[in-house]
Scaffold this active site. Structure first.
Site, PDB file in Angstrom:
ATOM      1  N   ARG A 229      28.986  35.283  30.916  1.00 43.19           N
ATOM      2  CA  ARG A 229      28.236  35.799  32.071  1.00 43.19           C
ATOM      3  C   ARG A 229      27.165  36.809  31.670  1.00 43.19           C
ATOM      4  O   ARG A 229      26.369  37.233  32.509  1.00 43.19           O
ATOM      5  CB  ARG A 229      29.191  36.389  33.116  1.00 43.19           C
ATOM      6  CG  ARG A 229      29.928  37.635  32.671  1.00 43.19           C
ATOM      7  CD  ARG A 229      30.767  38.213  33.804  1.00 43.19           C
ATOM      8  NE  ARG A 229      31.451  39.420  33.386  1.00 43.19           N
ATOM      9  CZ  ARG A 229      31.971  40.304  34.221  1.00 43.19           C
ATOM     10  NH1 ARG A 229      31.892  40.104  35.521  1.00 43.19           N
ATOM     11  NH2 ARG A 229      32.587  41.374  33.778  1.00 43.19           N
TER      12      ARG A 229
ATOM     13  N   ASP B  72      44.073  41.786  44.586  1.00 43.81           N
ATOM     14  CA  ASP B  72      43.765  41.240  43.257  1.00 43.81           C
ATOM     15  C   ASP B  72      44.997  40.445  42.819  1.00 43.81           C
ATOM     16  O   ASP B  72      45.942  41.008  42.269  1.00 43.81           O
ATOM     17  CB  ASP B  72      43.434  42.381  42.280  1.00 43.81           C
ATOM     18  CG  ASP B  72      42.796  41.869  40.990  1.00 43.81           C
ATOM     19  OD1 ASP B  72      42.744  40.637  40.809  1.00 43.81           O
ATOM     20  OD2 ASP B  72      42.355  42.704  40.178  1.00 43.81           O
TER      21      ASP B  72
ATOM     22  N   HIS C   7      34.310  32.446  39.060  1.00 43.15           N
ATOM     23  CA  HIS C   7      34.721  33.640  39.817  1.00 43.15           C
ATOM     24  C   HIS C   7      33.923  33.724  41.131  1.00 43.15           C
ATOM     25  O   HIS C   7      33.191  34.693  41.372  1.00 43.15           O
ATOM     26  CB  HIS C   7      34.434  34.845  38.912  1.00 43.15           C
ATOM     27  CG  HIS C   7      35.033  36.152  39.299  1.00 43.15           C
ATOM     28  ND1 HIS C   7      34.818  36.762  40.510  1.00 43.15           N
ATOM     29  CD2 HIS C   7      35.830  36.998  38.602  1.00 43.15           C
ATOM     30  CE1 HIS C   7      35.442  37.934  40.528  1.00 43.15           C
ATOM     31  NE2 HIS C   7      36.072  38.088  39.379  1.00 43.15           N
TER      32      HIS C   7
ATOM     33  N   ARG D  33      26.383  40.874  39.937  1.00 41.43           N
ATOM     34  CA  ARG D  33      27.470  41.123  40.897  1.00 41.43           C
ATOM     35  C   ARG D  33      27.305  40.173  42.082  1.00 41.43           C
ATOM     36  O   ARG D  33      26.340  40.263  42.844  1.00 41.43           O
ATOM     37  CB  ARG D  33      27.407  42.582  41.374  1.00 41.43           C
ATOM     38  CG  ARG D  33      28.435  42.934  42.417  1.00 41.43           C
ATOM     39  CD  ARG D  33      29.845  42.896  41.891  1.00 41.43           C
ATOM     40  NE  ARG D  33      30.051  43.850  40.810  1.00 41.43           N
ATOM     41  CZ  ARG D  33      31.081  43.786  39.954  1.00 41.43           C
ATOM     42  NH1 ARG D  33      32.000  42.817  40.070  1.00 41.43           N
ATOM     43  NH2 ARG D  33      31.208  44.673  38.997  1.00 41.43           N
TER      44      ARG D  33
ATOM     45  N   GLU E  13      38.778  32.126  43.211  1.00 46.22           N
ATOM     46  CA  GLU E  13      38.366  31.738  41.878  1.00 46.22           C
ATOM     47  C   GLU E  13      39.158  30.553  41.330  1.00 46.22           C
ATOM     48  O   GLU E  13      40.374  30.491  41.498  1.00 46.22           O
ATOM     49  CB  GLU E  13      38.536  32.948  40.940  1.00 46.22           C
ATOM     50  CG  GLU E  13      37.871  34.197  41.505  1.00 46.22           C
ATOM     51  CD  GLU E  13      38.249  35.475  40.765  1.00 46.22           C
ATOM     52  OE1 GLU E  13      38.553  35.393  39.565  1.00 46.22           O
ATOM     53  OE2 GLU E  13      38.240  36.542  41.393  1.00 46.22           O
TER      54      GLU E  13
HETATM   55  O1  TA6 Z   1      39.055  38.277  39.273  1.00 47.01           O
HETATM   56  C1  TA6 Z   1      39.506  39.517  39.652  1.00 47.01           C
HETATM   57  C2  TA6 Z   1      39.018  40.557  38.694  1.00 47.01           C
HETATM   58  O2  TA6 Z   1      39.449  40.295  37.386  1.00 47.01           O
HETATM   59  C3  TA6 Z   1      39.463  41.924  39.210  1.00 47.01           C
HETATM   60  O3  TA6 Z   1      40.516  42.484  38.482  1.00 47.01           O
HETATM   61  C4  TA6 Z   1      38.205  42.736  39.323  1.00 47.01           C
HETATM   62  O4  TA6 Z   1      38.061  43.767  38.476  1.00 47.01           O
HETATM   63  C5  TA6 Z   1      37.111  41.680  39.320  1.00 47.01           C
HETATM   64  O5  TA6 Z   1      37.587  40.567  38.642  1.00 47.01           O
HETATM   65  C6  TA6 Z   1      35.694  42.040  38.959  1.00 47.01           C
HETATM   66  O6  TA6 Z   1      35.534  42.262  37.600  1.00 47.01           O
HETATM   67  P1  TA6 Z   1      34.156  42.778  37.036  1.00 47.01           P
HETATM   68  O7  TA6 Z   1      34.317  42.844  35.560  1.00 47.01           O
HETATM   69  O8  TA6 Z   1      33.116  41.772  37.455  1.00 47.01           O
HETATM   70  O9  TA6 Z   1      33.902  44.109  37.678  1.00 47.01           O
END
Ligand code: TA6
Length: 293
Positions: free
Chosen positions: A94, A206, A163, A72, A265
């Site tokens: 990832r 988002d 991301h 994270r 991103e």
């Molecule tokens: O990039 C935005 C996104 O797709 C959101 O919808 C949000 O859920 C985030 O990524 C994080 O995703 P994750 O799977 O890392 O919790």
């Protein structure tokens, strides 16, 4: 976490060492221009700190370095798809162990190259042959390039993202420009919305900005700097922050974690696997982001 004080488990050069965070191996770069760290699990940049500055990359204090859970924070590699259009969310890159191919000095600083190859595990999720290479150049800027190649006999389709979690002093005192006029609002069932020039964040966001400018800038009043993000190979730029309720719902983010990052991103967005970009056998594609302050 202070990466600089972790003991080296291997010394690769004057600038490059391998350290361990729990069960994850990390390539640590300490250079006159900047320090950085890249986890082999996920091929994931977890720190980029130009000398004399705060880190430009945010990492969750509760990220799980267990070698299974996607980290994270940092710069997750979302590939071979972006989002929840298939499982696992954001693809398998990832959650995979990458190999360190090489590290070398460049004119600008240090380049670290990692690679991910098709394996039984990736085949079970996505039945294609591929090579993915991640080039991370650490200097006065951070250059991250994901190069994927189709080494299968058949064509395949993909989407993806770098991301990036940008590290901010206080998201409510930040201003973002350069996102372009239009976005898909993922919080409003994909409604197409017209945006303004300057974005101030006050709540969960988002969005997939479909016409971003060449340079996206995030002005951070608390750290007194402007972060520049220049992307290439993308078709959109996603902005994401889960805000308070979202952060509380996540097991790997501290409750107030949302206050100090914004995801900007470099995204090759596709609403489904079938509508992704096609790569013919032998073809390759590069998705990049350059971050500086
Ligand atoms: O990039 C935005 C996104 O797709 C959101 O919808 C949000 O859920 C985030 O990524 C994080 O995703 P994750 O799977 O890392 O919790």
């Amino acid at each position: 976490m202070n990466l600089n004080t972790l003991p080296a488990v291997a010394v690769l050069s004057d600038n490059v060492t391998i350290v361990e965070i729990d069960s994850v191996k990390v390539v640590r770069v300490i250079h006159d221009k900047a320090n950085a760290a890249i986890s082999l699990f996920g091929g994931h940049v977890i720190s980029y700190q130009p000398q004399g500055q705060e880190d430009l990359i945010w990492m969750s204090q509760q990220a799980k370095f267990d070698g299974k859970t996607a980290l994270r924070g940092g710069i997750p590699i979302c590939w071979p798809w972006f989002g929840r259009i298939a499982a696992p969310a954001h693809g398998f890159a990832r959650n995979s162990e990458w190999e360190l191919v090489e590290h070398r000095e460049s004119e600008n600083g240090v380049i670290v190259e990692l690679a991910l190859f098709a394996s039984e595990e990736t085949h079970a999720i996505w039945p294609f042959m591929f090579e993915a290479r991640l080039f991370v150049e650490i200097g006065e800027e951070l250059n991250v390039s994901l190069k994927v190649q189709n080494i299968d006999d058949a064509e395949w389709k993909f989407s993806g993202a770098l991301h990036t979690y940008l590290n901010l002093g206080d998201i409510e005192q930040a201003k973002t420009t350069g996102m372009g006029p239009e976005y898909i609002d993922s919080l409003a069932e994909g409604a197409i919305v017209q945006g303004g020039d300057v974005l101030k964040l006050t709540d969960t966001i988002d969005r997939v900005y479909t016409k971003p400018e060449a340079n996206i800038q995030v002005n951070d009043a608390v750290f007194g700097r402007t972060i520049n993000v220049a992307n290439a190979g993308h078709n959109s730029a996603v902005l994401w922050n889960p805000w308070a309720a979202g952060a509380q719902a996540m097991g790997d983010m501290q409750d107030d974690g949302y206050k100090t990052f914004l995801c900007v991103e470099s995204t090759l967005h596709a609403p489904s696997i079938e509508s992704g970009k096609t790569l013919q056998p032998g073809e390759s594609y590069e998705l990049k982001t350059t971050i500086s302050a």
